[in-house]
Design an enzyme around this catalytic site. Structure first.
Site, PDB file in Angstrom:
ATOM      1  N   CYS A 142     -11.978  -4.015   0.542  1.00 22.04           N
ATOM      2  CA  CYS A 142     -12.440  -3.480   1.834  1.00 22.04           C
ATOM      3  C   CYS A 142     -13.877  -2.974   1.782  1.00 22.04           C
ATOM      4  O   CYS A 142     -14.498  -2.764   2.821  1.00 22.04           O
ATOM      5  CB  CYS A 142     -11.520  -2.363   2.299  1.00 22.04           C
ATOM      6  N   HIS A 193     -15.011   2.444   6.905  1.00 24.58           N
ATOM      7  CA  HIS A 193     -13.937   1.455   6.809  1.00 24.58           C
ATOM      8  C   HIS A 193     -12.781   1.910   7.703  1.00 24.58           C
ATOM      9  O   HIS A 193     -12.376   3.066   7.680  1.00 24.58           O
ATOM     10  CB  HIS A 193     -13.486   1.314   5.359  1.00 24.58           C
ATOM     11  N   ASN A 201      -6.627  -2.607  10.084  1.00 22.11           N
ATOM     12  CA  ASN A 201      -7.479  -2.659   8.897  1.00 22.11           C
ATOM     13  C   ASN A 201      -7.712  -4.128   8.533  1.00 22.11           C
ATOM     14  O   ASN A 201      -6.801  -4.807   8.071  1.00 22.11           O
ATOM     15  CB  ASN A 201      -6.778  -1.908   7.754  1.00 22.11           C
TER      16      ASN A 201
HETATM   17  O1  UT7 Z   1      -8.105  -0.442   2.900  1.00 22.62           O
HETATM   18  C1  UT7 Z   1      -7.295   0.458   2.209  1.00 22.62           C
HETATM   19  C2  UT7 Z   1      -5.887   0.192   2.634  1.00 22.62           C
HETATM   20  N1  UT7 Z   1      -4.928   1.209   2.549  1.00 22.62           N
HETATM   21  C3  UT7 Z   1      -4.971   2.449   3.074  1.00 22.62           C
HETATM   22  O2  UT7 Z   1      -5.947   2.925   3.567  1.00 22.62           O
HETATM   23  C4  UT7 Z   1      -3.677   3.225   3.006  1.00 22.62           C
HETATM   24  C5  UT7 Z   1      -3.857   4.708   2.908  1.00 22.62           C
HETATM   25  N2  UT7 Z   1      -2.596   5.384   3.184  1.00 22.62           N
HETATM   26  C6  UT7 Z   1      -2.139   5.606   4.427  1.00 22.62           C
HETATM   27  O3  UT7 Z   1      -2.811   5.285   5.392  1.00 22.62           O
HETATM   28  C7  UT7 Z   1      -0.829   6.320   4.589  1.00 22.62           C
HETATM   29  O4  UT7 Z   1      -0.380   6.774   3.320  1.00 22.62           O
HETATM   30  C8  UT7 Z   1       0.273   5.424   5.247  1.00 22.62           C
HETATM   31  C9  UT7 Z   1      -0.087   5.171   6.704  1.00 22.62           C
HETATM   32  C10 UT7 Z   1       0.413   4.116   4.500  1.00 22.62           C
HETATM   33  C11 UT7 Z   1       1.604   6.169   5.220  1.00 22.62           C
HETATM   34  O5  UT7 Z   1       1.469   7.433   5.861  1.00 22.62           O
HETATM   35  P1  UT7 Z   1       2.066   8.740   5.156  1.00 22.62           P
HETATM   36  O6  UT7 Z   1       1.795   9.860   6.060  1.00 22.62           O
HETATM   37  O7  UT7 Z   1       1.502   8.810   3.779  1.00 22.62           O
HETATM   38  O8  UT7 Z   1       3.609   8.419   5.165  1.00 22.62           O
HETATM   39  P2  UT7 Z   1       4.620   8.360   3.936  1.00 22.62           P
HETATM   40  O9  UT7 Z   1       4.369   7.145   3.111  1.00 22.62           O
HETATM   41  O10 UT7 Z   1       4.633   9.688   3.253  1.00 22.62           O
HETATM   42  O11 UT7 Z   1       5.975   8.204   4.690  1.00 22.62           O
HETATM   43  C12 UT7 Z   1       6.516   9.265   5.495  1.00 22.62           C
HETATM   44  C13 UT7 Z   1       7.810   8.760   6.069  1.00 22.62           C
HETATM   45  C14 UT7 Z   1       8.729   8.143   5.012  1.00 22.62           C
HETATM   46  O12 UT7 Z   1      10.064   8.455   5.389  1.00 22.62           O
HETATM   47  P3  UT7 Z   1      10.863   9.635   4.628  1.00 22.62           P
HETATM   48  O13 UT7 Z   1      10.871   9.218   3.187  1.00 22.62           O
HETATM   49  O14 UT7 Z   1      10.062  10.863   4.871  1.00 22.62           O
HETATM   50  O15 UT7 Z   1      12.190   9.591   5.304  1.00 22.62           O
HETATM   51  C15 UT7 Z   1       8.503   6.662   5.179  1.00 22.62           C
HETATM   52  O16 UT7 Z   1       9.610   5.895   4.770  1.00 22.62           O
HETATM   53  O17 UT7 Z   1       7.540   7.724   7.031  1.00 22.62           O
HETATM   54  C16 UT7 Z   1       8.302   6.552   6.687  1.00 22.62           C
HETATM   55  N3  UT7 Z   1       7.570   5.383   7.084  1.00 22.62           N
HETATM   56  C17 UT7 Z   1       7.678   4.830   8.305  1.00 22.62           C
HETATM   57  N4  UT7 Z   1       8.397   5.176   9.377  1.00 22.62           N
HETATM   58  C18 UT7 Z   1       8.277   4.413  10.470  1.00 22.62           C
HETATM   59  C19 UT7 Z   1       6.686   4.646   6.351  1.00 22.62           C
HETATM   60  N5  UT7 Z   1       6.221   3.621   7.091  1.00 22.62           N
HETATM   61  C20 UT7 Z   1       6.807   3.719   8.301  1.00 22.62           C
HETATM   62  C21 UT7 Z   1       6.735   2.963   9.485  1.00 22.62           C
HETATM   63  N6  UT7 Z   1       7.481   3.343  10.540  1.00 22.62           N
HETATM   64  N7  UT7 Z   1       5.932   1.873   9.603  1.00 22.62           N
END
Ligand code: UT7
Length: 330
Positions: free
Chosen positions: A111, A257, A287
């Site tokens: 990226c 980004h 993204n």
């Molecule tokens: O170019 C670089 C590319 N990558 C990035 O920039 C990624 C950087 N990271 C992020 O943007 C965030 O970490 C994410 C958007 C990927 C995830 O957000 P988060 O606030 O870190 O969520 P999490 O992974 O801690 O998940 C929280 C909850 C989980 O459920 P439980 O375990 O609390 O019950 C996940 O299973 O949200 C759940 N979850 C979802 N729920 C609905 C994860 N993805 C989804 C989804 N829809 N799509």
């Protein structure tokens, strides 16, 4: 040394996936995606190969720059999602755009690719003053590498391309490029050409589920990438700005980004810079990896938001884990 953007162009596929579309095949909802990422919809390539999107963006950039493609000395294509291992996307686009006198190579800094390419171009142009123009083409088809059963990653990405024709300038310029290779394990996709029966040893400490991952699909530890991103964005700016004694108050527009609105908001707070100085296009593009910064730049120029003479900070981060920032005058 410095760089002047003469003209830009962009291409995004017509096919768009909304947040609601994902509810048909994964457990998710529009509200979660909007509030956790800021993304509402993202373009997805259908029949369009990566190089085709790059070519379309490049042709528009050449037209907007008003130059003869024969005067392009170098084509740099940034991509982490090339259609071929060889030839390069750059060689294909060089041929398709009539840049018959140009050298061509691909650059993969994930990226952060566009920032790396701009800095590479600035350095080529300042050391070879016979080179008139460089064409930078950022083209990506993330959708081909997504695991559409992984709701934590597949909702984040979009496809598209943006291109810039650049020339040497002695305007304001600073840059920093970096990489924290130890974080490679947090965001990776295995190479497509490796036959399943051939043992492909990952670097030490890559994820324990490496062997189980679907071949060439994207693996992401979202939280680790997030933690890296919120410090890499402000740090990249501060390092580049510090070299030329520029402060955040001198910058008209930050073009970060476009990965997650929360990452950008946290970076803005750390820099103590107002959010209304940050260009945001992730709501409708998602993204798009290396295409995200030039897509935001090109769209904002066309809308008259970014104007000639303004000072811009382009700051990126991504797989690698790479980071980088450049400060330029438009
Ligand atoms: O170019 C670089 C590319 N990558 C990035 O920039 C990624 C950087 N990271 C992020 O943007 C965030 O970490 C994410 C958007 C990927 C995830 O957000 P988060 O606030 O870190 O969520 P999490 O992974 O801690 O998940 C929280 C909850 C989980 O459920 P439980 O375990 O609390 O019950 C996940 O299973 O949200 C759940 N979850 C979802 N729920 C609905 C994860 N993805 C989804 C989804 N829809 N799509």
């Amino acid at each position: 040394m410095g760089i002047n953007i003469l003209g830009m162009g962009r291409y995004v596929p017509e096919q768009v996936l909304t947040n609601d579309d994902f509810t048909r095949f994964i457990e998710t909802n529009d509200e979660w995606i909007r509030t956790r990422t800021g993304i509402v919809s993202r373009p997805m390539a259908g029949w369009e190969p990566t190089w085709y999107m790059g070519k379309q963006a490049a042709l528009k950039a050449i037209e907007n720059a008003g130059i003869d493609p024969k005067d392009i000395g170098l084509v740099i294509s940034t991509t982490a999602t090339a259609d071929f291992h060889t030839p390069s996307m750059a060689s294909i686009i060089q041929n398709e755009t009539g840049a018959v006198n140009a050298g061509a190579f691909d650059l993969n800094a994930a990226c952060t690719g566009f920032v790396y390419a701009m800095d590479t171009a600035a350095k080529f142009l300042s050391t070879d003053r016979d080179m008139k123009y460089i064409l930078i083409v950022a083209n990506e088809s993330l959708s081909r590498f997504l695991d559409f059963t992984d709701r934590g990653s597949c909702i984040l990405f979009g496809d598209g391309a943006a291109a810039a024709v650049v020339e040497y300038s002695d305007k304001l310029y600073s840059s920093v490029l970096g990489s924290e290779g130890a974080g490679g394990k947090f965001l990776y996709a295995r190479s497509m050409q490796v036959a399943p029966e051939v043992a492909c040893q990952p670097p030490e400490d890559f994820s324990s589920d490496y062997e189980e991952l679907p071949l060439h699909k994207l693996h992401q530890d979202g939280k680790d990438v997030y933690k890296f991103a919120v410090q890499a964005l402000p740090r990249s700016f501060e390092l580049a700005a510090g070299k030329i004694g520029v402060t955040k108050d001198d910058i008209d527009w930050f073009i970060p980004h476009q990965a997650n609105i929360r990452i950008i908001e946290t970076a803005a707070k750390k820099l103590d810079a107002p959010m209304d100085k940050f260009i945001i296009t992730l709501d409708h593009y998602g993204n798009t990896s290396s295409a995200s910064i030039p897509l935001a730049l090109s769209e904002s120029i066309d809308k008259g938001i970014i104007k000639r003479g303004q000072k811009l900070a382009l700051i990126g981060f991504g797989a690698g884990l790479t980071y980088g920032g450049i400060i330029i005058e438009y």
